[in-house]
Write a protein that holds these residues in place. Sequence first.
Motif, PDB file in Angstrom:
ATOM      1  N   LYS A   8       0.823  -1.214   0.000  1.00 17.22           N
ATOM      2  CA  LYS A   8       0.000   0.000   0.000  1.00 17.22           C
ATOM      3  C   LYS A   8       0.858   1.266   0.000  1.00 17.22           C
ATOM      4  CE  LYS A   8      -2.232   1.590   3.742  1.00 17.22           C
ATOM      5  NZ  LYS A   8      -3.217   1.704   4.822  1.00 17.22           N
ATOM      6  N   LEU A   9       1.870   1.305   0.850  1.00 17.61           N
ATOM      7  CA  LEU A   9       2.643   2.533   1.040  1.00 17.61           C
ATOM      8  C   LEU A   9       3.781   2.710   0.033  1.00 17.61           C
ATOM      9  CD1 LEU A   9       2.873   2.491   4.938  1.00 17.61           C
ATOM     10  CD2 LEU A   9       1.376   3.898   3.507  1.00 17.61           C
ATOM     11  N   GLY A  10       4.421   1.612  -0.346  1.00 21.21           N
ATOM     12  CA  GLY A  10       5.581   1.691  -1.242  1.00 21.21           C
ATOM     13  C   GLY A  10       5.331   2.488  -2.516  1.00 21.21           C
ATOM     14  N   PRO A  11       4.296   2.134  -3.298  1.00 19.72           N
ATOM     15  CA  PRO A  11       4.057   2.872  -4.540  1.00 19.72           C
ATOM     16  C   PRO A  11       3.735   4.354  -4.322  1.00 19.72           C
ATOM     17  CG  PRO A  11       2.813   0.817  -4.511  1.00 19.72           C
ATOM     18  CD  PRO A  11       3.398   1.002  -3.138  1.00 19.72           C
ATOM     19  N   VAL A  12       3.056   4.661  -3.235  1.00 19.90           N
ATOM     20  CA  VAL A  12       2.699   6.058  -2.955  1.00 19.90           C
ATOM     21  C   VAL A  12       3.944   6.850  -2.564  1.00 19.90           C
ATOM     22  CG1 VAL A  12       1.395   7.585  -1.414  1.00 19.90           C
ATOM     23  CG2 VAL A  12       0.331   5.519  -2.324  1.00 19.90           C
ATOM     24  N   ILE A  13       4.696   6.349  -1.614  1.00 19.76           N
ATOM     25  CA  ILE A  13       5.889   7.053  -1.142  1.00 19.76           C
ATOM     26  C   ILE A  13       6.888   7.214  -2.283  1.00 19.76           C
ATOM     27  CG2 ILE A  13       7.817   6.990   0.499  1.00 19.76           C
ATOM     28  CD1 ILE A  13       4.891   7.499   1.644  1.00 19.76           C
ATOM     29  N   ARG A  14       7.036   6.188  -3.092  1.00 19.40           N
ATOM     30  CA  ARG A  14       7.985   6.211  -4.210  1.00 19.40           C
ATOM     31  C   ARG A  14       7.692   7.351  -5.195  1.00 19.40           C
ATOM     32  NH1 ARG A  14       7.527   1.240  -4.991  1.00 19.40           N
ATOM     33  NH2 ARG A  14       9.246   0.665  -3.645  1.00 19.40           N
ATOM     34  N   ARG A  15       6.456   7.787  -5.281  1.00 21.05           N
ATOM     35  CA  ARG A  15       6.114   8.897  -6.185  1.00 21.05           C
ATOM     36  C   ARG A  15       6.719  10.218  -5.728  1.00 21.05           C
ATOM     37  NH1 ARG A  15      -0.044   8.628  -6.202  1.00 21.05           N
ATOM     38  NH2 ARG A  15       0.171  10.673  -7.158  1.00 21.05           N
ATOM     39  N   TRP A  16       7.026  10.333  -4.444  1.00 20.14           N
ATOM     40  CA  TRP A  16       7.569  11.583  -3.903  1.00 20.14           C
ATOM     41  C   TRP A  16       9.040  11.498  -3.539  1.00 20.14           C
ATOM     42  CZ3 TRP A  16       2.397  10.697  -3.755  1.00 20.14           C
ATOM     43  CH2 TRP A  16       1.584  11.759  -4.160  1.00 20.14           C
ATOM     44  N   HIS A  17       9.527  10.300  -3.200  1.00 23.69           N
ATOM     45  CA  HIS A  17      10.939  10.150  -2.814  1.00 23.69           C
ATOM     46  C   HIS A  17      11.279   8.666  -2.749  1.00 23.69           C
ATOM     47  CE1 HIS A  17      14.553  12.180  -1.386  1.00 23.69           C
ATOM     48  NE2 HIS A  17      14.723  11.183  -0.540  1.00 23.69           N
ATOM     49  N   ASP A  18      12.561   8.359  -2.809  1.00 20.75           N
ATOM     50  CA  ASP A  18      13.015   6.975  -2.655  1.00 20.75           C
ATOM     51  C   ASP A  18      12.626   6.498  -1.253  1.00 20.75           C
ATOM     52  OD1 ASP A  18      14.386   4.599  -2.186  1.00 20.75           O
ATOM     53  OD2 ASP A  18      16.281   5.328  -2.987  1.00 20.75           O
ATOM     54  N   PRO A  19      11.764   5.496  -1.144  1.00 26.92           N
ATOM     55  CA  PRO A  19      11.282   5.070   0.177  1.00 26.92           C
ATOM     56  C   PRO A  19      12.384   4.636   1.135  1.00 26.92           C
ATOM     57  CG  PRO A  19      10.070   3.951  -1.579  1.00 26.92           C
ATOM     58  CD  PRO A  19      11.176   4.709  -2.229  1.00 26.92           C
ATOM     59  N   ASP A  20      13.479   4.143   0.594  1.00 25.49           N
ATOM     60  CA  ASP A  20      14.575   3.695   1.456  1.00 25.49           C
ATOM     61  C   ASP A  20      15.392   4.854   2.016  1.00 25.49           C
ATOM     62  OD1 ASP A  20      14.168   0.849   1.383  1.00 25.49           O
ATOM     63  OD2 ASP A  20      14.818   0.921  -0.708  1.00 25.49           O
ATOM     64  N   ASP A  21      15.159   6.063   1.525  1.00 27.36           N
ATOM     65  CA  ASP A  21      15.873   7.243   2.010  1.00 27.36           C
ATOM     66  C   ASP A  21      14.984   8.166   2.842  1.00 27.36           C
ATOM     67  OD1 ASP A  21      18.282   6.523   0.855  1.00 27.36           O
ATOM     68  OD2 ASP A  21      17.868   7.582  -1.014  1.00 27.36           O
ATOM     69  N   VAL A  22      13.903   7.610   3.386  1.00 24.70           N
ATOM     70  CA  VAL A  22      12.971   8.382   4.207  1.00 24.70           C
ATOM     71  C   VAL A  22      13.064   7.867   5.640  1.00 24.70           C
ATOM     72  CG1 VAL A  22      10.548   8.965   4.563  1.00 24.70           C
ATOM     73  CG2 VAL A  22      11.433   8.748   2.235  1.00 24.70           C
TER      74      VAL A  22
END
Length: 119
Positions: free
Chosen positions: A26-40
């Motif tokens: 659920k969260l991965g595709p959304v977060i990825r649109r704004w920033h690299d999820p692994d760098d948050v």
Amino acid sequence: PRNRATEASPVAFGFYYMTYKYDARKLGPVIRRWHDPDDVDPVGPSPLIVHKAQLRGLVEPWWRLCLELKRDREADQALGWVLEMWAYTLAAARTGVRHQVHKTFQAEPGGAGIYNLDD
């Protein structure tokens, strides 16, 4: 405990639900649109110790991202009640702010805490 925040490195509590890994589908595709999820960083705006000058630089991007995420149907549904927390941590990541994340910075009676943010 000693205040470990510096002008360049704020200190914050790590929330187990503030990582895309909490619900990667659920969260991965959304977060990825704004920033690299692994760098948050898995934090929100509270509790937080941050230098005033650094906070001043985050306020405007944080506010804009709150509005952008709220207006985006997919993001609004995926992020729900922690949308403004995600806006903060995404704004911080996008502006290069990395937090010192501490598991004992806040007590959460009855909460699951953040026993393992690496999973």
